[in-house]
Design an enzyme around this catalytic site. Structure first.
Site, short mmCIF file in Angstrom:
data_model
loop_
_atom_site.label_atom_id
_atom_site.label_comp_id
_atom_site.label_asym_id
_atom_site.label_seq_id
_atom_site.Cartn_x
_atom_site.Cartn_y
_atom_site.Cartn_z
N LYS A 119 0.84 -1.21 0.00
CA LYS A 119 0.00 0.00 0.00
C LYS A 119 0.87 1.25 0.00
O LYS A 119 0.65 2.17 -0.80
CB LYS A 119 -0.90 0.00 1.25
N ASN A 120 1.84 1.29 0.90
CA ASN A 120 2.60 2.54 1.08
C ASN A 120 3.57 2.81 -0.05
O ASN A 120 4.22 3.86 -0.08
CB ASN A 120 3.31 2.54 2.45
N CYS A 168 -5.15 7.74 9.41
CA CYS A 168 -5.34 7.20 10.76
C CYS A 168 -5.06 8.26 11.82
O CYS A 168 -4.18 9.10 11.66
CB CYS A 168 -4.40 6.02 10.99
N ARG A 225 -0.33 15.02 12.96
CA ARG A 225 0.41 14.63 11.75
C ARG A 225 0.55 15.86 10.85
O ARG A 225 -0.11 15.99 9.82
CB ARG A 225 -0.29 13.48 11.02
N ASP A 260 4.66 0.71 11.91
CA ASP A 260 3.43 0.07 11.44
C ASP A 260 3.33 -1.40 11.86
O ASP A 260 2.25 -1.98 11.81
CB ASP A 260 3.35 0.14 9.90
N ARG A 311 -8.49 -0.41 4.37
CA ARG A 311 -7.57 0.58 3.80
C ARG A 311 -6.23 -0.06 3.45
O ARG A 311 -5.54 0.43 2.55
CB ARG A 311 -7.33 1.74 4.78
#
Ligand code: EPZ
Length: 416
Positions: A22-23, A116, A121, A305, A397
């Site tokens: 995903k990232n 999230c 952030r 993560d 997600r």
């Protein structure tokens, strides 16, 4: 309301194919904007965040097709550099469109990104770096308006190796005039994947392994094909699931190096992990030990993560596990849910201390965020009895078909 129902306590055994990261996929999708051409990503995971990125690309005027793991983006005809708030809020990664849009259109208007809830952030490093590249940034009423008649290469030193800021600088600097030298850049493997795609598109990016990236600007990029790297956090999550259930798993298409920062605590707890070609194999002991001390750090340190799923496994490890979260301020929101399942965890600020118990028990729990949801899944697989997991939009997600993957290795798990 969708629910995942798990009858825990089944030892996992078999193979799980690891999907694309995903990232990595999200900044890669943003990068396809840079060329007025067609690009193709394969091994692209089918996730809510990928759909959100595709929605942004389409809004900007790209023609996008998605067939299973293949996404084709034709960015020949962009009609605007504006991303509406509703699309920005869907995920944190919407902010990496900023560097790409400004490079391609000279102007970008967007709002603060969602994502999230992990504590504050900010995006100050993204904006200050873009300013160094010649971008004028105006913020009013939550709206960010950026413009640059031309981008100029610059020397930038990040005070912290932010992943997203590094991505934005790369995207903006590829076609800037002159050379950009970025120091204290993030070294996460997803950054290397982005650089590989950009170089395949004609960019001239060098370095990176030591935290310094040199980007020689080129006049324009062309489209390219690229295979998205394997998701090291999905892999870490399934390693944790194997550890928690005393299981034996082979994670297919998963090179070991990017995942290796999570090996030491699992090995300390008694797991044997080995790379077999492009696959990763784990054999867990029937009773897991404590995972020792974990300190989350930028790559090549232990990834923030992966902390939640590994701490979930630690809940039934014999002994104590201590985790210090150094990246985000508030990343333990899932701990209260684990406590409902009988876990013994004390949290003080950024430190969590887990005292392993001999058994967890199934409960009704709700995902609090993406990785917190993964932690609850891991705990539920190991727990005695039934768990009903809700608020699955968090899990959707970042994990493609976790129910199917886990059913295939013997878990009693369904979604309804
Ligand atoms: C990326 O987020 C990942 N997201 C995160 O994964 C991951 O946890 C994080 O990197 C760290 O590895 C994506 O790639 C989409 P950062 P990002 O900028 O880019 C502070 C997941 O679960 N900071 O490296 O947002 C920030 O507040 C997600 O998949 C500033 O202060 O991470 C944080 O404390 C969650 N100012 C720290 O740096 C800035 O301008 C790390 O942020 C930018 C960041």
């Amino acid at each position: 309301m969708d629910t995942i129902h798990i009858c825990g306590g089944k030892r996992l055994e078999g193979e799980i194919p690891i999907h694309g990261a995903k990232n990595s996929a999200l900044p890669l999708l943003a990068a396809t904007l840079l060329a007025a051409d067609v690009s193709e990503l394969t091994n692209c995971p089918q996730l809510a965040d990928v759909s959100a990125s595709i929605a942004i690309l389409r809004h900007l005027g790209c023609a996008v097709t998605q067939t299973e793991d293949r996404v084709t983006v034709d960015a020949a005809h962009l009609h605007c550099g504006y991303v509406p708030d509703a699309l920005m809020r869907q995920m944190r990664s919407s902010i990496v469109f900023l560097g790409a849009i400004i490079a391609r259109c000279g102007e970008a208007v967007l709002t603060h990104p969602g994502g999230c809830e992990l504590g504050p952030r900010p995006i100050d490093l993204h904006l200050s770096s873009l300013r160094r590249l010649g971008v004028t940034v105006e913020e009013e009423h939550g709206r960010i308006r950026c413009s640059a008649s031309r981008l100029r290469g610059a020397e930038i030193t990040l005070p912290f190796p932010s992943v997203g800021a590094t991505e934005n600088i790369l995207l903006a600097a590829c076609t800037a005039e002159g050379t950009t030298v970025l120091r204290h850049a993030a070294r996460e493997p997803e950054i290397g994947d982005l650089c590989a795609f950009l170089n395949a598109c004609g960019a001239r990016i060098a370095g990176g392994d030591n935290g310094t990236i040199v980007i020689e600007g080129v006049p324009r990029l062309h489209g390219a094909r690229h295979r998205v790297m394997a998701d090291r956090i999905e892999a870490a999550t399934y390693l944790a699931a194997a550890a928690a259930t005393g299981g034996t798993l082979t994670l297919k298409h998963c090179p070991s190096l990017p995942v290796s920062p999570v090996f030491a605590p699992l090995e300390q707890a008694g797991c044997a992990i080995a790379a077999v070609g492009e696959d990763l194999h784990i054999a867990a002991p029937s009773r897991l030990g404590g995972l020792g001390a974990i300190r989350t750090l930028p790559y090549p340190g232990f990834p923030t993560d992966a902390a939640a799923p590994l701490l979930a496994a630690a809940c039934i490890g014999e002994g104590t596990t201590v985790c210090v979260e150094t990246i985000f301020e508030n990343r333990y929101r899932y701990v209260d849910e684990l406590t409902r399942m009988g876990a013994h965890i004390r949290v003080d600020g950024r430190v969590a201390v887990v005292e392993g118990v001999s058994a967890l028990r199934g409960a009704d729990v709700a995902c609090t965020d993406l990785r917190g949801g993964a932690a609850l899944l891991v705990a539920a697989l190991a727990a005695e009895g039934e768990t009903r997991l809700t608020a699955l939009h968090h899990l959707d997600r970042g994990y493609e078909n976790p129910v199917g993957c886990l059913q295939a290795v013997g878990a009693h798990i369904t979604r309804y």
